[in-house]
Each structure stands twice: as structure tokens, then as C-alpha cells.
Motif scaffolding. Structure first.
Motif, PDB file in Angstrom:
ATOM      1  N   VAL A   3       0.860  -1.180   0.000  1.00  0.00           N
ATOM      2  CA  VAL A   3       0.000   0.000   0.000  1.00  0.00           C
ATOM      3  C   VAL A   3       0.897   1.230   0.000  1.00  0.00           C
ATOM      4  N   ILE A   4       0.648   2.137  -0.943  1.00  0.00           N
ATOM      5  CA  ILE A   4       1.421   3.374  -1.046  1.00  0.00           C
ATOM      6  C   ILE A   4       0.453   4.542  -0.980  1.00  0.00           C
ATOM      7  N   LEU A   5       0.713   5.466  -0.084  1.00  0.00           N
ATOM      8  CA  LEU A   5      -0.096   6.668   0.040  1.00  0.00           C
ATOM      9  C   LEU A   5       0.760   7.851  -0.364  1.00  0.00           C
ATOM     10  N   PHE A   6       0.279   8.602  -1.349  1.00  0.00           N
ATOM     11  CA  PHE A   6       0.976   9.814  -1.804  1.00  0.00           C
ATOM     12  C   PHE A   6       0.065  10.988  -1.515  1.00  0.00           C
ATOM     13  N   SER A   7       0.596  11.990  -0.899  1.00  0.00           N
ATOM     14  CA  SER A   7      -0.222  13.142  -0.571  1.00  0.00           C
ATOM     15  C   SER A   7       0.624  14.404  -0.631  1.00  0.00           C
ATOM     16  N   ASP A   8       0.039  15.444  -1.202  1.00  0.00           N
ATOM     17  CA  ASP A   8       0.661  16.772  -1.136  1.00  0.00           C
ATOM     18  C   ASP A   8      -0.428  17.753  -0.698  1.00  0.00           C
ATOM     19  N   SER A   9      -0.186  19.027  -0.817  1.00  0.00           N
ATOM     20  CA  SER A   9      -1.155  20.016  -0.317  1.00  0.00           C
ATOM     21  C   SER A   9      -2.435  20.067  -1.144  1.00  0.00           C
ATOM     22  N   ILE A  10      -2.406  19.503  -2.358  1.00  0.00           N
ATOM     23  CA  ILE A  10      -3.577  19.593  -3.233  1.00  0.00           C
ATOM     24  C   ILE A  10      -4.282  18.247  -3.409  1.00  0.00           C
ATOM     25  N   PHE A  15      -2.451   3.897  -3.584  1.00  0.00           N
ATOM     26  CA  PHE A  15      -2.184   2.796  -4.509  1.00  0.00           C
ATOM     27  C   PHE A  15      -2.115   1.500  -3.717  1.00  0.00           C
ATOM     28  N   VAL A  16      -2.840   0.491  -4.157  1.00  0.00           N
ATOM     29  CA  VAL A  16      -2.820  -0.818  -3.506  1.00  0.00           C
ATOM     30  C   VAL A  16      -2.415  -1.842  -4.547  1.00  0.00           C
TER      31      VAL A  16
END
Length: 61
Positions: A3-10, A15-16
Motif C-alpha cells: 500500500v502506497i499513500l501519496f499526498s501533497d497540499s492539493i 495505490f494498492v
């Protein structure tokens, strides 16, 4: 499972990935073509032809 979590300010994305085995029915055909053997041998000879009929040919993406 990965499991990959990508997050920025927007935006945020999750992704699993499941790398485990999966199985699906596949239609196949088999043809056997016997060859003439040698008169001095008790061995039998043949060619096996196997073909998969892919479902992906008719899928619309």
C-alpha cells in the motif's frame, strides 16, 4: 500486499498492489498430430499443439 499513500497540499492518491496469485478460466484447444514411427522401434511419436483463446481480443477498454 503493498500500500502506497501519496499526498501533497492539493491531492492525495492511494495505490494498492496485490501480488498474490490469481486464477481465471482460459479456453484452450489441443490438437494431436501422430507421426509415423520407425519399424524397428516400439516408441510412438506425436506433436501436441496447444492454443489459448484469449478473452482480451474482444474486450473494449
Amino acid at each position: 500486499m503493498l500500500v502506497i499513500l501519496f499526498s501533497d497540499s492539493i491531492t492525495s492518491f492511494l495505490f494498492v498492489f496485490d501480488d498474490g496469485p490469481s486464477y481465471e478460466y482460459v479456453e484452450t484447444e489441443m490438437e494431436i498430430e501422430q507421426e509415423e514411427g520407425r519399424s524397428w522401434s516400439s516408441f510412438k511419436y506425436a506433436k501436441l499443439f496447444m492454443e489459448c483463446k484469449s478473452k482480451m481480443k474482444n474486450k473494449k477498454i
